[in-house]
Design a protein around this motif. Sequence first.
Motif, PDB file in Angstrom:
ATOM      1  N   SER A   1      -7.084   0.481  -2.813  1.00 48.66           N
ATOM      2  CA  SER A   1      -5.771   0.293  -3.445  1.00 48.66           C
ATOM      3  C   SER A   1      -4.699  -0.009  -2.402  1.00 48.66           C
ATOM      4  O   SER A   1      -3.794  -0.815  -2.636  1.00 48.66           O
ATOM      5  CB  SER A   1      -5.383   1.537  -4.251  1.00 48.66           C
ATOM      6  N   MET A   2      -4.809   0.619  -1.241  1.00 49.73           N
ATOM      7  CA  MET A   2      -3.799   0.438  -0.198  1.00 49.73           C
ATOM      8  C   MET A   2      -3.875  -0.963   0.412  1.00 49.73           C
ATOM      9  O   MET A   2      -2.845  -1.594   0.665  1.00 49.73           O
ATOM     10  CB  MET A   2      -4.002   1.488   0.890  1.00 49.73           C
TER      11      MET A   2
ATOM     12  N   LYS B   1      -2.398  -3.244  -1.998  1.00 48.87           N
ATOM     13  CA  LYS B   1      -1.031  -2.823  -2.323  1.00 48.87           C
ATOM     14  C   LYS B   1      -0.815  -2.662  -3.816  1.00 48.87           C
ATOM     15  O   LYS B   1       0.101  -3.242  -4.407  1.00 48.87           O
ATOM     16  CB  LYS B   1      -0.013  -3.811  -1.731  1.00 48.87           C
TER      17      LYS B   1
ATOM     18  N   LEU C   1      -2.469   3.728  -6.617  1.00 49.32           N
ATOM     19  CA  LEU C   1      -3.799   4.335  -6.613  1.00 49.32           C
ATOM     20  C   LEU C   1      -4.288   4.651  -8.020  1.00 49.32           C
ATOM     21  O   LEU C   1      -5.430   4.331  -8.381  1.00 49.32           O
ATOM     22  CB  LEU C   1      -3.770   5.614  -5.761  1.00 49.32           C
TER      23      LEU C   1
END
Length: 492
Positions: free
Chosen positions: A179-180, A183, A186
Amino acid sequence: MVTTRQQQPGFLASLGLLLVIAATIIYGIVIAAYETEMVLITVGVLATLFAVAHGRRWDDIMTILADKIRTATIAILVLYSIGLIIGTWLVAGAIPYFIYYGLELIDPGYLYVMAFVATAIVSTCTGTSWGSAGTIGVAIMGIAGAMEINLAITAGAVISGAYFGDKLSPLSDTTIMASMVVKVDLYRHIRYLMFTSVPSCLVAALAYWILGTSLHGDAQSPAIAATTTQIEELFTLNPILLLPAVIILTGSILKKPTLVVLFASTLCAMLLALWVQGLPLSVVVEAAVSGFSVDMLPSAQAGQINDTLRTLLERGGLYSMHGTVLFVFCAFFFASALEASGALHVVLHRTLEHVRSASGTILASLLAGLCIIFSTGNSYVTFFLTREIFADQYASKGLHPLNLSRSLEDGGMIPEPLAPWTVSAVYMAATLGVSTLDYAPWALFNYLGIVFSALLAIAAPWTGSFGVRRLAPEGNPPRARVNGVTAASDPR
């Protein structure tokens, strides 16, 4: 002085290298059954020669290798910690406690589906597939061994459940990273994973249930009764032996550092071995370092312990992970050389030029993720490289970033333990005692995620983009389609 100049390898040369590497791996590991480490070193040397021929230096490859090892230091320490966990849980009686009551309570016909569900729950709570397989998974394998139930199917169910939980847990490092990298939020990422994870879970659970109905074992058979009797004679069984597992679950839920939690559980198990089992400290330390042996117990009588029980219990310890860590270094050497060669990057970029549709983009990213994770054995590298190659392509086709974050996991993380040369596969094989080629056909969840992702992409034109979120056309307010319904989009 003549300096070496780096040059971009051509498409045909890059493709040729990848085909040679694939053929070498398939023949060496699958057909000829050579030692995996030597096969990895061989293909690493091939990739190194290719990289040097195109202007890369040996120091470049060593720098990449050092970076990979530095980022994997925690994973290597976790490997050794799992060896400690298994050895100390065994000498404390924690794993025998699980095996004993599992044999007493579990119907053999439900063992496969129970293996899937139990590891899925533990993995969701802890956020680690390795941890759940190395703890509850080992206990379940012990139960299956005592019941003389197919160990390959059981291991496949354990791994499926472990990766289901790892995929959907907000505590999972890979879920957070996916997810990071893209971007996106979460929890929106986790909800979006449900489109492929829920049907994959249901199909896998149904398959394990059907496979279990063919079992006609007797939970009270003489062999099982003999095993439970011997466990009862060897160990003092007390509910307090659940405490090491409780520490793991609690520490993970509270998001405490993984190594701290594992060491705390190890220390607790060592204290229980001293207190509950009444063993001397020297024996407990030996079990933690060299692995547990039934003969360490004063209640064991030479020649009286059956071979089945010895097979179930004699494992673990720091030394048991030496081979796995050696494999990690061999795998990283290959991955570093391949990365330095640039061949995979060239082939993926050239292939992407021929992808014209949104569905094709998703399918290409799934295939690319699969190729990269099988090549590098590192989900973080897979996530970053796949995102770099496909982010603009997804946006140009009107696909929401949530589609890409899901593809990263379905294609670039979940299938990893299916290839015998990856670190996760070696860990699972060593921990569960079943070779990768034996358990891989039964790790159903690890196949089904990419299958359902592909099906959603292919069917999108006819299903109103069900499960495929679309961005609004440029110039309109940022809106998206979810399940065919227009909704406000959140590009986080």
